[in-house]
Design an enzyme around this catalytic site. Structure first.
Site, PDB file in Angstrom:
ATOM      1  N   HIS A 119      38.201  69.469  35.250  1.00 42.30           N
ATOM      2  CA  HIS A 119      37.991  68.315  36.138  1.00 42.30           C
ATOM      3  C   HIS A 119      37.340  67.159  35.359  1.00 42.30           C
ATOM      4  O   HIS A 119      37.732  66.007  35.516  1.00 42.30           O
ATOM      5  CB  HIS A 119      37.101  68.696  37.326  1.00 42.30           C
ATOM      6  CG  HIS A 119      37.710  69.765  38.201  1.00 42.30           C
ATOM      7  ND1 HIS A 119      39.019  69.735  38.599  1.00 42.30           N
ATOM      8  CD2 HIS A 119      37.187  70.899  38.749  1.00 42.30           C
ATOM      9  CE1 HIS A 119      39.286  70.788  39.358  1.00 42.30           C
ATOM     10  NE2 HIS A 119      38.188  71.517  39.458  1.00 42.30           N
ATOM     11  N   ASP A 125      47.223  67.614  39.442  1.00 44.19           N
ATOM     12  CA  ASP A 125      47.110  69.071  39.453  1.00 44.19           C
ATOM     13  C   ASP A 125      47.100  69.633  38.026  1.00 44.19           C
ATOM     14  O   ASP A 125      47.728  69.061  37.133  1.00 44.19           O
ATOM     15  CB  ASP A 125      48.288  69.662  40.251  1.00 44.19           C
ATOM     16  CG  ASP A 125      48.020  71.109  40.662  1.00 44.19           C
ATOM     17  OD1 ASP A 125      46.857  71.553  40.585  1.00 44.19           O
ATOM     18  OD2 ASP A 125      48.979  71.791  41.061  1.00 44.19           O
ATOM     19  N   LEU A 139      44.301  45.470  41.701  1.00 45.07           N
ATOM     20  CA  LEU A 139      44.768  46.795  42.123  1.00 45.07           C
ATOM     21  C   LEU A 139      43.919  47.366  43.273  1.00 45.07           C
ATOM     22  O   LEU A 139      42.692  47.313  43.248  1.00 45.07           O
ATOM     23  CB  LEU A 139      44.688  47.749  40.917  1.00 45.07           C
ATOM     24  CG  LEU A 139      44.994  49.231  41.188  1.00 45.07           C
ATOM     25  CD1 LEU A 139      46.480  49.448  41.439  1.00 45.07           C
ATOM     26  CD2 LEU A 139      44.534  50.112  40.031  1.00 45.07           C
TER      27      LEU A 139
HETATM   28  C1  FPP Z   1      43.519  69.857  40.910  1.00 44.42           C
HETATM   29  O1  FPP Z   1      43.573  70.715  39.804  1.00 44.42           O
HETATM   30  C2  FPP Z   1      42.470  68.844  40.792  1.00 44.42           C
HETATM   31  C3  FPP Z   1      41.459  68.642  41.692  1.00 44.42           C
HETATM   32  C4  FPP Z   1      41.327  69.429  42.910  1.00 44.42           C
HETATM   33  C5  FPP Z   1      40.414  67.620  41.478  1.00 44.42           C
HETATM   34  C6  FPP Z   1      40.806  66.331  40.819  1.00 44.42           C
HETATM   35  C7  FPP Z   1      39.564  65.648  40.406  1.00 44.42           C
HETATM   36  C8  FPP Z   1      39.406  64.908  39.280  1.00 44.42           C
HETATM   37  C9  FPP Z   1      40.493  64.603  38.324  1.00 44.42           C
HETATM   38  C10 FPP Z   1      38.059  64.410  38.957  1.00 44.42           C
HETATM   39  C11 FPP Z   1      37.537  63.130  39.408  1.00 44.42           C
HETATM   40  C12 FPP Z   1      38.341  62.198  40.122  1.00 44.42           C
HETATM   41  C13 FPP Z   1      37.992  60.908  40.331  1.00 44.42           C
HETATM   42  C14 FPP Z   1      38.907  60.072  41.128  1.00 44.42           C
HETATM   43  C15 FPP Z   1      36.772  60.280  39.831  1.00 44.42           C
HETATM   44  P1  FPP Z   1      43.350  72.268  40.051  1.00 44.42           P
HETATM   45  O2  FPP Z   1      41.883  72.538  39.979  1.00 44.42           O
HETATM   46  O3  FPP Z   1      44.001  72.679  41.317  1.00 44.42           O
HETATM   47  O4  FPP Z   1      44.091  72.894  38.826  1.00 44.42           O
HETATM   48  P2  FPP Z   1      44.847  74.315  38.759  1.00 44.42           P
HETATM   49  O5  FPP Z   1      46.067  74.176  39.630  1.00 44.42           O
HETATM   50  O6  FPP Z   1      45.208  74.411  37.311  1.00 44.42           O
HETATM   51  O7  FPP Z   1      43.889  75.359  39.212  1.00 44.42           O
END
Ligand code: FPP
Length: 256
Positions: free
Chosen positions: A42, A25, A136
């Site tokens: 992201h 997050d 893994l």
């Molecule tokens: C949450 O942060 C994150 C996500 C919903 C997406 C996570 C995706 C990645 C790290 C990219 C790719 C992953 C892989 C496995 C290749 P948020 O957007 O909710 O952040 P915020 O709380 O600051 O708004």
């Protein structure tokens, strides 16, 4: 580098968690702090994904599950959802070689059928290609929601017309688990959530029953091996009691 080595040395490799689950997050806030669009966060989150996978593989942790996209995430603005899907396809595509080189097996939990066709196809190919790897187990939770998963398990059981009243009466946890998307994967012993919030967000509700929870304010794109080591060291300092008294648990731990 020195900090990493010092922290890594503090880890008792004979008491590693068998499975670490991660709620990644803080990508959006990280990007905003830098005056950028959320997708920039992201994209930089992929760096942290690599760090965690590498750290877990080097330590010899058997399973890591990453919450990459929840069922609720479909409600985000269309451009963000599209950006995330594109990022997922390109990352999987470019990382398959590295997965193969490092003997990592990819699995997906979630509603794969609800993903765009090209994303599902890319994932299925990578799952197939890495299926004989023995290192893994990397589990991606995609279009995943724990309540969806539990309901689906109930529906699958209810659909079995051959079940007698006695079968239903005797239904136990291990039979139920066979109907979850994590069937065959041990429950996470440690949950890490970055980004400062302290909640589970519909993630692995059944499987996290006895997990130790580790929350950090670090935003996901800033998460590095050192943070992962800190979480493992913290995990190893906890007394896990599983409903028993402290004395009973200590006796059990000594035996193990
Ligand atoms: C949450 O942060 C994150 C996500 C919903 C997406 C996570 C995706 C990645 C790290 C990219 C790719 C992953 C892989 C496995 C290749 P948020 O957007 O909710 O952040 P915020 O709380 O600051 O708004």
């Amino acid at each position: 580098m020195k900090i990493n080595m010092d922290l890594k040395k503090q880890i008792d490799t004979s008491r590693l968690p068998v499975h670490v689950a991660v709620i990644m997050d803080g990508n959006g806030r990280w990007a905003k702090q830098k005056g950028n669009q959320r997708i920039f966060g992201h994209k930089n989150g992929v760096v942290a994904v690599r760090e965690v996978i590498e750290a877990a593989a080097e330590l010899g942790i058997p399973y890591v599950t990453l919450y990459a996209f929840s069922k609720e995430n479909w409600q985000r603005p269309k451009t963000e959802v599209k950006g995330l899907m594109t990022l997922l396809v390109s990352t999987i595509h470019s990382e398959v070689k590295t997965l193969m080189k490092n003997n990592i097996r990819l699995c997906v939990i979630g509603d794969i059928d609800s993903l765009p066709k090209n994303v599902a196809a890319e994932l299925n190919q990578a799952i197939q290609q890495t299926s004989n790897n023995t290192g893994l187990g990397l589990v991606l939770a995609l279009s995943y929601g724990a309540r969806w998963e539990i309901l689906r398990a109930v529906k699958r059981i209810a659909a079995d017309k051959n079940l007698s009243d006695a079968d239903i009466e005797n239904l136990d946890e291990s039979t139920f688990e066979k109907h979850l998307s994590t069937a065959g994967i041990p429950d996470p012993e440690l949950l890490i959530r970055t980004g400062g919030e302290q909640r589970i967000s519909n993630f692995l509700l059944w499987q996290l029953s006895y997990a130790e929870l580790f929350f950090t304010n670090t935003l996901w794109p800033d998460f590095r091996k050192s943070h992962f080591y800190e979480a493992i060291i913290d995990f190893q300092s906890r007394e896990r009691r599983f409903g028993k008294t402290g004395e009973q648990a200590q006796k059990l731990n000594k035996k193990a």
